[in-house]
Structure formats: C-alpha cells, structure tokens
Design a protein around this motif. Structure first.
Motif, short mmCIF file in Angstrom:
data_model
loop_
_atom_site.label_atom_id
_atom_site.label_comp_id
_atom_site.label_asym_id
_atom_site.label_seq_id
_atom_site.Cartn_x
_atom_site.Cartn_y
_atom_site.Cartn_z
N GLY A 172 2.03 0.44 -6.48
CA GLY A 172 1.15 -0.64 -6.91
C GLY A 172 -0.26 -0.12 -6.75
N LEU A 173 -1.03 -0.11 -7.81
CA LEU A 173 -2.38 0.45 -7.71
C LEU A 173 -3.42 -0.66 -7.84
N ARG A 174 -4.54 -0.41 -7.20
CA ARG A 174 -5.60 -1.40 -7.22
C ARG A 174 -6.71 -0.85 -8.13
N ASP A 175 -7.10 -1.61 -9.12
CA ASP A 175 -8.14 -1.07 -9.99
C ASP A 175 -9.51 -1.55 -9.51
N LYS A 176 -10.51 -1.27 -10.30
CA LYS A 176 -11.89 -1.58 -9.90
C LYS A 176 -12.10 -3.05 -9.57
N GLU A 177 -11.39 -3.88 -10.30
CA GLU A 177 -11.56 -5.32 -10.10
C GLU A 177 -10.78 -5.81 -8.89
N GLY A 178 -10.08 -4.93 -8.24
CA GLY A 178 -9.35 -5.31 -7.04
C GLY A 178 -8.03 -6.00 -7.33
N LEU A 179 -7.55 -5.86 -8.57
CA LEU A 179 -6.28 -6.50 -8.91
C LEU A 179 -5.12 -5.55 -8.65
N VAL A 180 -4.06 -6.09 -8.10
CA VAL A 180 -2.88 -5.25 -7.86
C VAL A 180 -1.90 -5.48 -8.98
N LYS A 181 -1.38 -4.41 -9.54
CA LYS A 181 -0.35 -4.54 -10.57
C LYS A 181 0.79 -3.63 -10.19
N TYR A 182 1.99 -4.13 -10.33
CA TYR A 182 3.15 -3.35 -9.91
C TYR A 182 3.99 -2.99 -11.12
N PHE A 183 4.56 -1.81 -11.05
CA PHE A 183 5.56 -1.39 -12.03
C PHE A 183 6.84 -1.12 -11.24
N LEU A 184 7.77 -2.05 -11.30
CA LEU A 184 9.02 -1.88 -10.56
C LEU A 184 9.99 -1.12 -11.45
N GLY A 185 10.24 0.11 -11.09
CA GLY A 185 11.13 0.95 -11.89
C GLY A 185 12.57 0.53 -11.76
N ASN A 186 13.40 1.22 -12.50
CA ASN A 186 14.83 0.92 -12.46
C ASN A 186 15.41 1.19 -11.07
N ASN A 187 14.81 2.21 -10.40
CA ASN A 187 15.26 2.49 -9.04
C ASN A 187 14.70 1.44 -8.10
N GLN A 188 15.29 1.34 -6.95
CA GLN A 188 14.85 0.34 -5.98
C GLN A 188 13.43 0.63 -5.51
N ILE A 189 12.69 -0.38 -5.24
CA ILE A 189 11.38 -0.26 -4.61
C ILE A 189 11.62 0.31 -3.20
N THR A 190 10.68 1.10 -2.71
CA THR A 190 10.92 1.72 -1.41
C THR A 190 10.65 0.74 -0.26
N ASN A 191 11.22 1.06 0.90
CA ASN A 191 10.97 0.22 2.08
C ASN A 191 9.48 0.16 2.40
N ASP A 192 8.79 1.33 2.24
CA ASP A 192 7.35 1.38 2.53
C ASP A 192 6.60 0.36 1.68
N LYS A 193 6.98 0.37 0.42
CA LYS A 193 6.29 -0.52 -0.51
C LYS A 193 6.58 -1.98 -0.17
N LEU A 194 7.85 -2.21 0.16
CA LEU A 194 8.23 -3.58 0.52
C LEU A 194 7.47 -4.02 1.78
N GLU A 195 7.31 -3.10 2.72
CA GLU A 195 6.60 -3.41 3.96
C GLU A 195 5.13 -3.71 3.67
N GLU A 196 4.56 -2.89 2.79
CA GLU A 196 3.16 -3.10 2.42
C GLU A 196 2.99 -4.47 1.74
N SER A 197 3.92 -4.77 0.87
CA SER A 197 3.86 -6.06 0.16
C SER A 197 4.00 -7.21 1.15
N TYR A 198 4.93 -7.06 2.07
CA TYR A 198 5.16 -8.16 3.01
C TYR A 198 3.94 -8.34 3.93
N GLY A 199 3.26 -7.22 4.21
CA GLY A 199 2.02 -7.32 4.99
C GLY A 199 1.02 -8.25 4.31
#
Lengths: 189, 309
Positions: B121-148
């Motif tokens: 999930g990348l943050r652009d200049k405007e500070g917006l987060v956009k996610y591209f959830l691929g066919n593979n599972q999202i990683t635990n790290d990413k899930l942890e970051e999101s839950y934070g």
C-alpha cells in the motif's frame, strides 16, 4: 458467437418464447446459441433508447452476438394506428433498426394469422388447426365478455392446450414455414 | 466527496493494451471476462493512474508495486525493455505522460530495494493510501500495519462486528506478536486465523483495506478466491456499505458466475446504483474491449439470463 432473438414479453416466462424454443428444437438448432431478449410490450421495440437495445449493441460490440431476429406481433390496425397490422409493424420497426445501425445484422418476423395478416402469436398458432375448430374458438371469443387482447391471448392458449393436449403445436403445418426459414437464416453463417 | 473517483481511462502500449479506452466507472467496479483478456492488467493501469502526474517517481513506484506483485525482477526488466515507453492518460484526450525507459527502470529497482513482498500500500503526495490486493494472500506484515491504523482510528469494535457477519462465532480479531488471531464467543483463547481457512483471512484483508483506503482506492484481484459462495453476499454487503461510508473506489476482478450474481443481488437489495460491471473481451482483430455496464444494464442482462462472464 451467439445470435439474438428479440421477442415480446419476458425472456424467462415460458409462454412468451415457448413456440420459438420448440421450433428451434424441431429444426435441430442449438438453443444455447441464442440470447433471448424479452422486450415486454410491443411499444418497447420502437424506443431506440430502451435498455435492451443498449445491452444488445454492447453484445455486438463485444462480438458475442452477430445476428438478430426480431419477432413481434402484428396486432390489429384498428387497435393501433401507429404500429398496428403487419405492414405498419414492419415499416416502423425497419426505421428503428436503421436508426440503431443494426440493419445489416437484423431480420424481422411478424407473428399474425397469415391469411388476415393481423393478430398475434396466438393467431398464428390458431391458424394451424382445422378451420372448423378455429371458427368455433373465434365464435366463442366473440360471444364472450373477454374483450381485451390479453384475455383473448390467454384464453386461446388454454383452449389450444386443452384441445390438443398431446401436440403443443403442429410444427409441420405450412403456416410455421416462414418463421422456420427465418430461424434457419439466423443460424446460417 | 467523490471527486477523486477514476471515471475513465486511456491506456497505450501497456502489457496487452495497444490503444485502449474505457469510461463510465463508478464507485464499485467488478471486472469479468475470460482468461488472458487483461482484467488484472486493466486494474493495474487504473492503479498506476491513481498516482499524481507531477511525479514520474511516484508513478513508477506504483508500477513497480503492481509488477512486483506478479513478476520477478528479471521479467520486469524484460517487460520494460520490450515495451519501451508507457503511456497512460487519466482522462481521454487530456494529459498523456511519457515515461523515460531508463529512469523508469532505475526508479523501479530503487523501489524494489525498499519493498520485499507484494501487496504494497503506497502513500502518494496527497497522503492517500491505495491498496492493490494481489491474487496471493496479503502478508502478515501488511495486515499488522493495516490493523495498526485501525487501532489509531479506534475502529476495532466495528471491525469485530463486521467479521461476525461472516462468522458469528468469532468474538474478536487482534494482532498478537505480529500474528493475526481470533478468539470465539464460547472460547476466549486466541487462535491464528491461518488455522481458520483462507476465506476468513481474505475477508479480513479486504475489510481492513476498505477502512485504510478511505477517500482513496482499493484494487482486489480475484476477489472471490478462497471465499465460500454462501459468504459472497455478505462480502458484497460489506464492500458496498463500507466503500460508500469511507468513500473508497473499488475495482475487483473475478471469474466466478456466483460472484457476479451475488454482486448484482446485493447492489439491487441496497439499491446501490453507484456500481458497474465491466466485461473484458478480446475481439477478433486482437484488440481488447471493456464493455462497461451500468447498474440498469447489468441488472437487465442478468434478468434475461445472458452470458456475462
């Protein structure tokens, strides 16, 4: 590639396209190649912005549909000045088809009694039974209080089913030949 | 409110697209079509396009993000060398950006050094987060970051409640020692959600992403993968409801007729017309067509039982 059959009524309600499906079976044509578009009342055929036309055109652009057969009732000229009767039904529909840019892909079949050139699908079916029976049914309808077209249609269906329970339609009758030919052409490359 | 929504796109010389245009996108967009017609590539192009134009850096980061999700570095390099330039325009006949091949490759490899796994999930200049959830599972790290971020937003209870829509026996979801876990109404011991099946993990990934991507975009490849058909209505209910509340534009792909029918059923139930179904087709001359059906056309197609996949 599929073909489209546009007809009155609902594409899922069996009465509205039952005859077409039986004819397809009789002619050994693959029903799975047909996308049925249930247009509802006849007036919808004359609305170029109707939702079914939007989907039909998109299907053509996607190259999933390459031929179209319009099947609609002639009705009676005295009941409808604009689209009533065989000739007016066809003439006005041809204008719509041209406006939609579908002329090259389209063919029209107007259901009616071939002799009187008016009526609806039920009139075509009725025209295929012995004249004596037909007159009897018509006299009954005239004497009855069932005046509306929709009443006539459903009563005709019921009488037909009761009178000919083992043969839904006499598909070998020459009055179905014109429709059979249109269906054959629809499937020809 | 919905000014950020991507309403149309023009794609030139990107993957399977030579000169492609599509318009009429709405808040929620489901993409169907046969294999190899460019469903995911289309979504990737949309994803790249949500990044600001001013910075080719930012756009190339987006490109590297989605490409890295699907390919390894060698294929990525070959792809770029083969394709040369990449053109993408946000609005037809408006702005077209030409990426310089050399700098793009260099930027991508710089970016690749920063990220080791897909589904970024990348943050652009405007500070917006956009996610591209691929066919593979999202990683635990990413899930942890999101839950934070969910904790920062104080939305834990809301998330728990929405998870119970899928499985009413679940009491709560938490990240404990970097592991996503759930406990149950009749058993307070936390269990790793990997043990509960892929469907729940995917559902939670989508759910958290919807919250994180508020006022932004969420892209989900093969949305129904791992989700049992009986839960599809619940999934779409959440997507339609939360995407409206959080103002998220959603693009998702599927092969499943059940998923498409569920999408139609739920949007009809909610009377949510801010949606489209996009059928991707490869035409005889090899070009790709996106047939964008709005709510009315989509419902009518299914009412007539026409082939829609």
């Amino acid at each position: 590639m599929k073909v489209a059959i546009l007809h009155e009524g609902n594409s899922k309600k069996t009465n509205d396209n039952a005859l077409i499906k039986l004819l397809l079976e009789d002619l050994n044509l693959d029903e799975n190649r047909v996308e049925f578009f249930g247009f509802g009342p006849k007036s919808n055929f004359y609305k170029t912005d109707y939702i079914k036309y939007k989907n039909l055109k998109l299907g053509i652009e996607e190259e999933s549909i390459n031929k179209i057969l319009f099947i609609l009732d002639a009705d009676k000229e005295e009941n409808d000045n604009t689209y009533g009767g065989l000739e007016k039904t066809k003439l006005e529909l041809e204008k719509v088809i041209a406006e939609l840019g579908l002329a090259d892909l389209s063919n029209i079949y107007v259901t009616c009694d071939p002799k009187t050139q008016d009526g609806y699908l039920e009139s075509l079916i009725l025209s295929s039974i012995p004249i004596k029976h037909k007159e009897c049914i018509e006299t009954f309808l005239e004497c009855s209080e069932f005046k509306s077209k929709e009443n006539h249609k459903s009563i005709l269906n019921q009488i037909y089913k009761r009178a000919y329970p083992n043969v839904p339609f006499d598909l070998s009758h020459p009055n179905f030949d014109a429709l059979k030919e249109k269906l054959h052409n629809l499937f020809n490359k | 409110m919905d000014e950020h929504l991507l309403k149309n796109i023009q794609i030139k010389d990107f993957k399977c697209f030579k000169n492609f245009k599509a318009d009429g996108f709405k808040r929620v967009n489901l993409i169907g079509g046969k294999n190899n017609v460019g469903k995911t590539a289309f979504m990737e192009a949309c994803y790249i396009n949500t990044y600001p134009y001013e910075s080719t850096n930012s756009s190339s980061m987006a490109l590297s993000d989605i490409v890295f999700t699907r390919y390894n570095q060698v294929i990525l390099q070959d792809l770029l060398l083969e394709k040369g330039n990449l053109f993408i325009a946000k609005e037809i006949e408006k702005k077209v950006i030409e990426f310089n091949k050399a700098s793009l490759v260099s930027n991508i490899f710089d970016t690749l050094l920063k990220y080791k796994e897909g589904d970024l999930g990348l943050r652009d200049k405007e500070g917006l987060v956009k996610y591209f959830l691929g066919n593979n599972q999202i990683t635990n790290d990413k899930l942890e970051e999101s839950y934070g971020k969910i904790i920062e937003l104080e939305k834990e209870k809301e998330i728990d409640e929405l998870i119970r829509n899928i499985d009413s026996s679940i009491k709560s979801f938490r990240i404990i020692n970097s592991q996503p876990k759930c406990n149950f109404i009749d058993n307070s011991t936390f269990v790793d959600i990997h043990e509960l099946g892929d469907g729940l993990y995917k559902y939670i990934s989508i759910l958290l992403s919807l919250f994180i991507c508020h006022d932004s975009y969420l892209f989900i490849d093969e949305i129904d993968n791992g989700i049992h058909y009986s839960n599809l209505d619940k999934l779409w209910e959440i997507i339609l409801k939360v995407s409206r509340e959080k103002n998220v534009q959603v693009f998702a792909t599927t092969h499943s007729k059940e998923c498409i029918e569920s999408y139609a059923r739920v949007s009809k139930k909610f009377e949510d017309e801010d949606m489209t179904y996009i059928k991707m087709s490869r035409l005889e001359d090899g070009t790709i067509k996106a047939g964008v059906r709005d709510y009315e056309m989509f419902q009518d197609t299914l009412d007539d039982e026409h082939e829609i996949r």
